[in-house]
Each structure stands twice: as structure tokens, then as C-alpha cells.
Design a protein around this motif. Structure first.
Motif, PDB file in Angstrom:
ATOM      1  N   LYS A 112     -10.764 -12.729  -6.445  1.00 21.40           N
ATOM      2  CA  LYS A 112     -10.384 -11.809  -5.376  1.00 21.40           C
ATOM      3  C   LYS A 112      -9.027 -11.206  -5.687  1.00 21.40           C
ATOM      4  N   SER A 113      -8.878  -9.987  -5.283  1.00 19.52           N
ATOM      5  CA  SER A 113      -7.574  -9.382  -5.537  1.00 19.52           C
ATOM      6  C   SER A 113      -6.630  -9.792  -4.412  1.00 19.52           C
ATOM      7  N   GLY A 114      -5.478 -10.284  -4.793  1.00 20.30           N
ATOM      8  CA  GLY A 114      -4.494 -10.697  -3.797  1.00 20.30           C
ATOM      9  C   GLY A 114      -3.659  -9.511  -3.353  1.00 20.30           C
ATOM     10  N   GLN A 115      -2.772  -9.749  -2.480  1.00 17.82           N
ATOM     11  CA  GLN A 115      -1.950  -8.633  -1.983  1.00 17.82           C
ATOM     12  C   GLN A 115      -0.783  -8.371  -2.913  1.00 17.82           C
TER      13      GLN A 115
END
Lengths: 146, 128
Positions: A143-146
Motif C-alpha cells: 500500500k502506498s503510505g502518506q
């Protein structure tokens, strides 16, 4: 290996051992000619779903073969090969192994022992051992984090 | 001269794959009153991929394995290699070349080489 032709046993002589010497040079000599094998030679492959084991076992009664998987990764192949039973025959040459054999190997992954399939064709035992769920490769979503 | 090729003899088997390793099959030879019997271990060889020849007193056995693993499988370990079996024997000239028979079952080749009549044991009647 005795390469001199014995005139008293000239009924069935090997013609040439040149090939054998060449094989030895290139490391392709048949390793089973001299030593009695401890069990059948195996080849093992894998893909994502299963392990594949093949054993050279020519001239066997499939009913006399015993294949077991224990502890998820201990594979044992046992069996017995009978001597040729030919009435009134005299041995001229004997190289093929006879009698009981057993081969045990540790598989490189856990397999599902209930789903193992074994097929015997043309003197080769072919086993398909589906991998246990825990041993199958799993794609992890990143998942792409912030 | 007898040619017992069990397959139509187009190309020589060795020409199929020149790089494939060749190994000598393990062989038993037995003799009875009427014949010689040659048993050869040819695992993975089908009857149409074996070549048995008797020529000028020499018996040649050549077999080609058919079992190739699908490309998707990764080899983990291998204890036997070689897709060809090859072996040549000089056979006594008391064999009836035109009556040699060969059979392949479960990876074992059986070649029957009947003896010529002249060398078979014969019971001689003794007259009193």
C-alpha cells in the motif's frame, strides 16, 4: 573394470569401453555400474504449486511400491525388485540390482500429504506433491503510505 | 544380418539431440538351453524410442528417454541425467539372427536371441 576380453567367456562381451572412458572424462559415467545403489536415483523439480519427484524404477510391480510422506516433508520410497525367474537359466552377466530398496529424502518445502499423486509409467515413478498452503508463494500487496 | 529396429529408421537417434548425455544401461544376460536373454534397464523409454540391432555379430541397444519436464518447473536436484542409453555387445555366432525378438515393458528391454539348432543340446539315443 576389466577391459581384456576373456576368451573363455566370449559369449557376450562388451564391444567397446571407449564410450565409457569418454563418459568418465566428461563426468557422465554411469555411477551405478560399480556400486550397489542405496535406492533409486531421484530428480526433483518445483513450481509455485507443487514439488515433482521422479525416480527411475524399471521393471517393478507398482503394487510392490510403497510411497509415504510424514511430517509434511519426509518422503520415503520403498519397494522390492524381484530377480528374473527363468527356468534353467545360467547367469552370463548381472548388473541390474535386485531385492529391497528404500530411499528417504527431506523435501525442501512442506507438502499436503493427502493430495500426493503417484503414477508409474515406463519404469519411472512420478510423484506430484502439492505444496502446503503455508509453503506457497504469496503476493503481498504494497500500500502506498502518506 | 538382421535389423530389429522397432521404429522406422529415419534419423539416427543420436542425431536428435547431439548434446544430450548418453549413459550405459545396466544389463543382465542369461543363457538357457535354447536361447540367450538380455535384460536392459531403460527407464523412461517408450517402445517406439528403442533401437535394437544385430549386425555382424554385434548387438546394439539404443534408447531415447522421452520424459522432459515442463519448462515451468525449476529443477531442485537431479541424480540422473542423460536422455540416451547406448550399449554394444559382441554376441556368439551361435545365435539365429533372423529369430531375435525384442520387447520393452515398464522400462525393461528383453531381447531373446535363440540359438541355432546345431548348438542346442541334443539327447542321443543309445542303442543296446
Amino acid at each position: 573394470m576389466n577391459r581384456v576380453r576373456n576368451p573363455f567367456n566370449a559369449l557376450f562381451n562388451e564391444v567397446s569401453s571407449v564410450q565409457e572412458e569418454v563418459s568418465r572424462l566428461f563426468g557422465r559415467a554411469n555411477p551405478f555400474t560399480h556400486a550397489a545403489p542405496a535406492g533409486p536415483p531421484l530428480n526433483v523439480w518445483e513450481d509455485d504449486q507443487a514439488l515433482y519427484v521422479e525416480a527411475d524404477l524399471p521393471g517393478l510391480d507398482p503394487a510392490a511400491l510403497d510411497v509415504t510422506v510424514t511430517e509434511g516433508n519426509q518422503l520415503t520410497i520403498q519397494g522390492e525388485r524381484a530377480a528374473p525367474d527363468i527356468k534353467g537359466a545360467v547367469w552370463v552377466r548381472q548388473e541390474r540390482p535386485i531385492g529391497r530398496f528404500s530411499r528417504a529424502v527431506t523435501l525442501p518445502a512442506l507438502v499436503d500429504a493427502d493430495k500426493v499423486e503417484a503414477v508409474y509409467t515406463d519404469g519411472v515413478l512420478k510423484l506430484t506433491l502439492p505444496k502446503h498452503e503455508a509453503a506457497k508463494p504469496r503476493k503481498v500487496q504494497v500500500k502506498s503510505g502518506q | 544380418m538382421s535389423d530389429l529396429a522397432l521404429k522406422p529408421n529415419g534419423t539416427t537417434p543420436a542425431a536428435d539431440d547431439a548434446r544430450a548425455a548418453t549413459v550405459a544401461p545396466r544389463v543382465d544376460v542369461l543363457e538357457t538351453e535354447n536361447e540367450f536373454l538380455l535384460l536392459a534397464d531403460l527407464p523412461g523409454v517408450r517402445p517406439d524410442a528403442v533401437d535394437v540391432r544385430y549386425e555382424q555379430g554385434e548387438l546394439t541397444v539404443h534408447g531415447r528417454r522421452h520424459d522432459a519436464a515442463p519448462a515451468a518447473r525449476r529443477p531442485l536436484f537431479g541424480e540422473y541425467a542423460g536422455s540416451h542409453f547406448h550399449r554394444v555387445f559382441a554376441v556368439t555366432d551361435t545365435v539365429a539372427a533372423d529369430r531375435i525378438e525384442a520387447e520393452l515393458k515398464d522400462g525393461v528391454l528383453t531381447v531373446r536371441l535363440p540359438k541355432i539348432e546345431a548348438v542346442k543340446p541334443r539327447k542321443i539315443a543309445v542303442r543296446g
